[in-house]
Design an enzyme around this catalytic site. Structure first.
Site, mmCIF file in Angstrom:
data_model
loop_
_atom_site.group_PDB
_atom_site.id
_atom_site.type_symbol
_atom_site.label_atom_id
_atom_site.label_comp_id
_atom_site.label_asym_id
_atom_site.label_seq_id
_atom_site.Cartn_x
_atom_site.Cartn_y
_atom_site.Cartn_z
ATOM 1 N N TYR A 185 37.182 -17.216 15.750
ATOM 2 C CA TYR A 185 37.068 -16.740 14.366
ATOM 3 C C TYR A 185 35.974 -17.537 13.669
ATOM 4 O O TYR A 185 36.164 -18.698 13.304
ATOM 5 C CB TYR A 185 38.394 -16.895 13.614
ATOM 6 C CG TYR A 185 39.548 -16.117 14.208
ATOM 7 C CD1 TYR A 185 39.342 -15.025 15.051
ATOM 8 C CD2 TYR A 185 40.870 -16.471 13.925
ATOM 9 C CE1 TYR A 185 40.400 -14.328 15.596
ATOM 10 C CE2 TYR A 185 41.938 -15.766 14.462
ATOM 11 C CZ TYR A 185 41.703 -14.706 15.309
ATOM 12 O OH TYR A 185 42.761 -14.019 15.844
ATOM 13 N N HIS B 248 43.695 -16.028 24.396
ATOM 14 C CA HIS B 248 43.414 -14.955 23.433
ATOM 15 C C HIS B 248 43.285 -13.592 24.118
ATOM 16 O O HIS B 248 43.778 -12.576 23.629
ATOM 17 C CB HIS B 248 42.116 -15.294 22.680
ATOM 18 C CG HIS B 248 41.982 -14.630 21.358
ATOM 19 N ND1 HIS B 248 41.191 -15.120 20.354
ATOM 20 C CD2 HIS B 248 42.538 -13.512 20.847
ATOM 21 C CE1 HIS B 248 41.260 -14.319 19.303
ATOM 22 N NE2 HIS B 248 42.078 -13.343 19.588
ATOM 23 N N GLY C 229 48.528 -2.524 10.093
ATOM 24 C CA GLY C 229 47.508 -1.584 10.561
ATOM 25 C C GLY C 229 46.119 -1.933 10.083
ATOM 26 O O GLY C 229 45.356 -1.050 9.696
ATOM 27 N N SER D 167 48.516 -0.796 3.911
ATOM 28 C CA SER D 167 48.579 -1.375 2.558
ATOM 29 C C SER D 167 47.805 -0.522 1.570
ATOM 30 O O SER D 167 48.237 -0.298 0.448
ATOM 31 C CB SER D 167 47.952 -2.777 2.525
ATOM 32 O OG SER D 167 48.322 -3.535 3.617
ATOM 33 N N GLY E 25 45.753 2.498 2.525
ATOM 34 C CA GLY E 25 45.487 3.891 2.851
ATOM 35 C C GLY E 25 44.033 4.139 3.201
ATOM 36 O O GLY E 25 43.241 3.203 3.372
#
Length: 341
Positions: free
Chosen positions: A60, A126, A208, A213, A215
């Protein structure tokens, strides 16, 4: 605000907060890195709220997210369960998956330094290196446990057979997998295998990747370097169809007196007391809302209704982009026939 509570993750002794915090989006993948002081404040707020299970990875950034957590957790090491990962590295101008023992050790040492800790609580592979028998990689991880550099071992996006083989070398405490209302391919084989072996389940992207949250309109907020722009479900040819899933979740959330993200997250929490979702966020308001999902109670009938909104034949598009391996591509060579790379 709801009490976060604690849970056992796996059967080796690891205990974590019942909801974790995925830290990737603070530094990478979902647009430009967010301001460091704001992210440190967010991490401190999470800890004060009872979310002590923090999830990062060396990739990351790369590396910048671990450095951020190292700064944020100064003087607070005893308050957190710290999970990081190795296995995706940048070499010769491209990303590759690596599980070579020398690399595993070097990656661990580097993560310890960046995180500024003596020991990593949960260290995941990972992605699985399909060139090397999983037993070889696990052998090195076992040594790192024996040396006190890591406490518990995890796998991410591993198949049932890979998990079994790894677990035979050293107990796996947690398997991290994508699990949400609209990503359920793990339920057939991977989840039952974890349960059979007493392995905890860590659900990443339980909202998702933000769709559950916000859309379909979420795509309007994607910056040019947002990784989600590449994902099939967010492409125009699929997004309009998938919008109906969000509409139905929203309608049910209104009935339940909560917001869509809380309903979707509550569904993951209701999968069992061995499942810890790790929703990511960069906003304190969203973090508070995610904690609120722990107060949303669902009956078996409501669970079935929710699942009908996003059944496999309803969702359009694969959950992962091309070239991004998942558990389906995690088989490794047989140890007995392996001759080395």
């Amino acid at each position: 605000m709801a009490s976060v509570g604690r849970m056992k993750l796996g059967s080796q002794g690891l205990e974590v907060s019942a909801q974790g915090l995925g830290c990737m989006g603070m530094s990478a993948a979902y647009g430009p890195p967010k301001p460091e002081p704001d992210m440190i404040s967010l991490i401190h707020h999470a800890l004060q709220s009872g979310i002590t299970f923090l999830d990062t990875s060396d990739v990351y950034g790369p590396f910048t997210n671990e450095l951020l957590l190292g700064k944020a957790l100064k003087g607070m090491r005893k308050e957190v369960e710290l999970a990081t990962k190795f296995g995706i590295c940048f070499a010769d101008g491209k990303w590759e998956i690596c599980g070579d023992p020398a690399y595993v050790r070097a990656a661990c040492e580097a993560s310890l330094k960046r995180l500024d800790v003596d020991c990593i609580d949960l260290y995941y592979q990972h992605r699985v290196d399909t060139r090397i028998p999983i037993e070889i990689t696990m052998g090195e991880l076992k040594k790192l446990v024996e040396e006190g550099k890591i406490k518990y071992i995890g796998l991410s996006e591993a198949s049932a057979s890979t998990i079994r083989r790894a677990h035979a070398v050293h107990p796996i405490s947690a398997v991290q997998l994508e699990w949400s209302l609209w990503s359920r391919d793990v339920e057939e084989d991977v989840v039952p295998t974890c349960r059979e072996l007493g392995i905890g389940i860590v659900a990443y992207s339980p909202l998702g990747r933000g769709f559950l949250s916000s859309g379909p309109n979420i795509v309007d907020s994607f910056s040019n370097d947002d990784y989600r722009k590449l994902l099939p479900r967010f492409q125009p040819e699929n997004l309009g169809h998938n919008a109906s899933i969000f509409e139905r979740v929203t309608e049910m959330a209104t009935r339940k007196g909560c917001i869509p993200s809380q309903l979707a997250l509550a569904w993951v929490h209701h999968q069992g007391n061995d499942v810890c979702p790790i929703p990511g966020t960069t906003k304190i308001e969203n973090l508070n809302q995610n904690i609120g999902a722990l107060s949303v109670k669902l009956t078996p009938e409501e669970m079935i209704e929710l699942e009908s909104f996003a059944s496999t034949d309803v969702v359009k598009g694969e959950r992962s982009g091309s070239g991004i391996p998942t558990w389906r591509e995690s088989e490794t060579p047989d140890l007995s026939s392996w001759k080395g790379i």
